[in-house]
Design a protein around this motif. Structure first.
Motif, PDB file in Angstrom:
ATOM      1  N   ALA A   1     -17.987 -25.691   8.041  1.00  0.00           N
ATOM      2  CA  ALA A   1     -18.269 -24.352   7.508  1.00  0.00           C
ATOM      3  C   ALA A   1     -19.747 -24.187   7.165  1.00  0.00           C
ATOM      4  N   GLY A   2     -20.549 -25.216   7.452  1.00  0.00           N
ATOM      5  CA  GLY A   2     -21.984 -25.080   7.289  1.00  0.00           C
ATOM      6  C   GLY A   2     -22.615 -25.787   6.109  1.00  0.00           C
ATOM      7  N   ALA A   3     -21.881 -26.661   5.423  1.00  0.00           N
ATOM      8  CA  ALA A   3     -22.469 -27.389   4.296  1.00  0.00           C
ATOM      9  C   ALA A   3     -23.642 -28.228   4.768  1.00  0.00           C
ATOM     10  N   GLN A   4     -24.694 -28.262   3.975  1.00  0.00           N
ATOM     11  CA  GLN A   4     -25.879 -29.029   4.330  1.00  0.00           C
ATOM     12  C   GLN A   4     -25.657 -30.517   4.116  1.00  0.00           C
ATOM     13  N   ASP A   5     -24.924 -30.879   3.051  1.00  0.00           N
ATOM     14  CA  ASP A   5     -24.684 -32.284   2.754  1.00  0.00           C
ATOM     15  C   ASP A   5     -23.441 -32.406   1.878  1.00  0.00           C
ATOM     16  N   PHE A   6     -22.949 -33.638   1.749  1.00  0.00           N
ATOM     17  CA  PHE A   6     -21.730 -33.893   0.979  1.00  0.00           C
ATOM     18  C   PHE A   6     -21.894 -35.241   0.295  1.00  0.00           C
TER      19      PHE A   6
ATOM     20  N   LEU B   1     -25.511 -14.656   2.565  1.00  0.00           N
ATOM     21  CA  LEU B   1     -26.629 -15.098   1.733  1.00  0.00           C
ATOM     22  C   LEU B   1     -27.447 -16.181   2.428  1.00  0.00           C
ATOM     23  N   GLY B   2     -26.794 -16.972   3.244  1.00  0.00           N
ATOM     24  CA  GLY B   2     -27.492 -18.035   3.961  1.00  0.00           C
ATOM     25  C   GLY B   2     -27.954 -19.160   3.071  1.00  0.00           C
ATOM     26  N   LEU B   3     -27.297 -19.343   1.929  1.00  0.00           N
ATOM     27  CA  LEU B   3     -27.715 -20.354   0.956  1.00  0.00           C
ATOM     28  C   LEU B   3     -27.210 -21.737   1.364  1.00  0.00           C
ATOM     29  N   PRO B   4     -28.103 -22.707   1.598  1.00  0.00           N
ATOM     30  CA  PRO B   4     -27.651 -24.059   1.953  1.00  0.00           C
ATOM     31  C   PRO B   4     -26.875 -24.680   0.782  1.00  0.00           C
ATOM     32  N   ILE B   5     -25.799 -25.388   1.104  1.00  0.00           N
ATOM     33  CA  ILE B   5     -24.941 -25.959   0.061  1.00  0.00           C
ATOM     34  C   ILE B   5     -24.885 -27.476   0.174  1.00  0.00           C
ATOM     35  N   VAL B   6     -25.088 -28.134  -0.966  1.00  0.00           N
ATOM     36  CA  VAL B   6     -24.889 -29.570  -1.082  1.00  0.00           C
ATOM     37  C   VAL B   6     -23.638 -29.765  -1.938  1.00  0.00           C
ATOM     38  N   PHE B   7     -22.567 -30.246  -1.326  1.00  0.00           N
ATOM     39  CA  PHE B   7     -21.325 -30.473  -2.070  1.00  0.00           C
ATOM     40  C   PHE B   7     -21.367 -31.831  -2.769  1.00  0.00           C
ATOM     41  N   MET B   8     -20.729 -31.892  -3.921  1.00  0.00           N
ATOM     42  CA  MET B   8     -20.524 -33.177  -4.587  1.00  0.00           C
ATOM     43  C   MET B   8     -19.104 -33.205  -5.132  1.00  0.00           C
ATOM     44  N   THR B   9     -18.487 -34.381  -5.093  1.00  0.00           N
ATOM     45  CA  THR B   9     -17.122 -34.507  -5.567  1.00  0.00           C
ATOM     46  C   THR B   9     -16.781 -35.954  -5.877  1.00  0.00           C
ATOM     47  N   ALA B  10     -15.878 -36.121  -6.821  1.00  0.00           N
ATOM     48  CA  ALA B  10     -15.358 -37.457  -7.129  1.00  0.00           C
ATOM     49  C   ALA B  10     -14.041 -37.671  -6.404  1.00  0.00           C
ATOM     50  N   HIS B  11     -13.576 -36.641  -5.728  1.00  0.00           N
ATOM     51  CA  HIS B  11     -12.254 -36.696  -5.099  1.00  0.00           C
ATOM     52  C   HIS B  11     -12.319 -36.371  -3.615  1.00  0.00           C
ATOM     53  N   GLY B  12     -13.471 -36.587  -3.015  1.00  0.00           N
ATOM     54  CA  GLY B  12     -13.630 -36.202  -1.619  1.00  0.00           C
ATOM     55  C   GLY B  12     -12.754 -37.012  -0.685  1.00  0.00           C
ATOM     56  N   ASP B  13     -12.317 -36.374   0.379  1.00  0.00           N
ATOM     57  CA  ASP B  13     -11.603 -37.084   1.427  1.00  0.00           C
ATOM     58  C   ASP B  13     -12.142 -36.610   2.771  1.00  0.00           C
ATOM     59  N   ILE B  14     -11.744 -37.252   3.822  1.00  0.00           N
ATOM     60  CA  ILE B  14     -12.295 -36.955   5.138  1.00  0.00           C
ATOM     61  C   ILE B  14     -12.027 -35.509   5.550  1.00  0.00           C
ATOM     62  N   ALA B  15     -10.805 -35.037   5.328  1.00  0.00           N
ATOM     63  CA  ALA B  15     -10.451 -33.677   5.738  1.00  0.00           C
ATOM     64  C   ALA B  15     -11.310 -32.644   5.013  1.00  0.00           C
TER      65      ALA B  15
ATOM     66  N   ASP C   1     -35.972 -13.984  -5.257  1.00  0.00           N
ATOM     67  CA  ASP C   1     -36.281 -14.124  -3.839  1.00  0.00           C
ATOM     68  C   ASP C   1     -37.154 -15.352  -3.624  1.00  0.00           C
ATOM     69  N   LEU C   2     -36.509 -16.524  -3.669  1.00  0.00           N
ATOM     70  CA  LEU C   2     -37.193 -17.802  -3.518  1.00  0.00           C
ATOM     71  C   LEU C   2     -36.375 -18.717  -2.614  1.00  0.00           C
ATOM     72  N   PRO C   3     -37.019 -19.697  -1.984  1.00  0.00           N
ATOM     73  CA  PRO C   3     -36.244 -20.713  -1.279  1.00  0.00           C
ATOM     74  C   PRO C   3     -35.271 -21.342  -2.272  1.00  0.00           C
ATOM     75  N   SER C   4     -34.007 -21.429  -1.905  1.00  0.00           N
ATOM     76  CA  SER C   4     -32.986 -21.879  -2.847  1.00  0.00           C
ATOM     77  C   SER C   4     -31.941 -22.721  -2.154  1.00  0.00           C
ATOM     78  N   CYS C   5     -31.176 -23.441  -2.960  1.00  0.00           N
ATOM     79  CA  CYS C   5     -29.993 -24.134  -2.457  1.00  0.00           C
ATOM     80  C   CYS C   5     -28.983 -24.238  -3.584  1.00  0.00           C
ATOM     81  N   LEU C   6     -27.774 -24.579  -3.226  1.00  0.00           N
ATOM     82  CA  LEU C   6     -26.681 -24.653  -4.190  1.00  0.00           C
ATOM     83  C   LEU C   6     -26.079 -26.051  -4.179  1.00  0.00           C
ATOM     84  N   ILE C   7     -25.996 -26.652  -5.370  1.00  0.00           N
ATOM     85  CA  ILE C   7     -25.271 -27.910  -5.536  1.00  0.00           C
ATOM     86  C   ILE C   7     -23.922 -27.528  -6.131  1.00  0.00           C
TER      87      ILE C   7
END
Length: 214
Positions: free
Chosen positions: A104-109, A82-96, A54-60
């Protein structure tokens, strides 16, 4: 040299889900270098099965995982509230993909390769967001506990008070004496730790309390 996060970093947790060993280790080392606690996972299944303190958390989260995709994990987290903020990372990202994740609520990309400071900034923002959410949740929980300490009659009176009725009108509605209404009103104010009528109204609004809603 990366900028250290604030002193609250030691009281937070960052989860990293990445199926590439070298990238997972690199992100973990970066975060640990600024004092963050980190748990890493090679698959979505491992992460979803873990116990979360039970701590402030986020997901990469890597968006293209083997098996269950990062976007599917995001959907699972949203469904579980869960309300967990998500930071997405990808080498194959595209606009869509980016648009779908952000809607969908991602905090960052972040697109690989990313700057260390960009990742640290994204994590700091995500942890601050989760801390704010948790503080708000605790506040509402405290209010709910206060409200539940009220007697049924005190709740009735409180509902009419916050709707703008005067003591005389409430007495008529509930077939009580005006003095009795004043007593119940005073007890409700005391138990709700309300400093004023305006304060009571704000607390009632936070709880969704009102005539026929309490």
């Amino acid at each position: 040299m990366s900028t250290p996060l604030d002193k609250s970093a030691s009281n937070a947790m960052v989860y990293v889900v990445e199926d590439d060993d070298s990238m997972r280790d690199a992100v973990s080392m970066l975060l640990r270098s600024v004092g963050l606690a980190v748990q890493t996972f090679a698959s979505a299944q491992e992460f979803l099965a873990c116990e979360m303190p039970d701590l402030p958390s986020c997901l990469i989260l890597d968006v293209r995982l083997k098996g269950q995709s990062g976007l599917a994990v995001q959907e699972h987290i949203a469904a579980s509230e869960l309300g967990l903020p998500i930071v997405f990372m990808t080498a194959h990202g595209d606009i869509a993909m980016t648009v779908k994740a952000m809607k969908a609520g991602a905090q960052d990309f972040l697109a690989k390769p990313f700057r260390d400071q960009d990742m640290l900034d994204a994590v700091e923002n995500a942890l601050a967001l989760d801390e704010k959410r948790r503080t708000s949740s605790r506040s509402v929980a405290d209010l709910r506990a206060c409200y539940e300490s009220l007697t049924p009659r005190e709740r009735e009176v409180m509902a009419f008070v916050v709707s703008g009725l005067m003591n005389k009108q409430i007495a008529s509605e509930l077939d009580l004496s005006e003095i009795t209404v004043k007593i119940h009103r005073g007890q409700a104010m005391k138990k709700m730790h309300a400093r004023s009528l305006a304060d009571l109204v704000r607390k009632a609004e936070a709880l969704g309390v009102g005539p026929n809603r309490n």
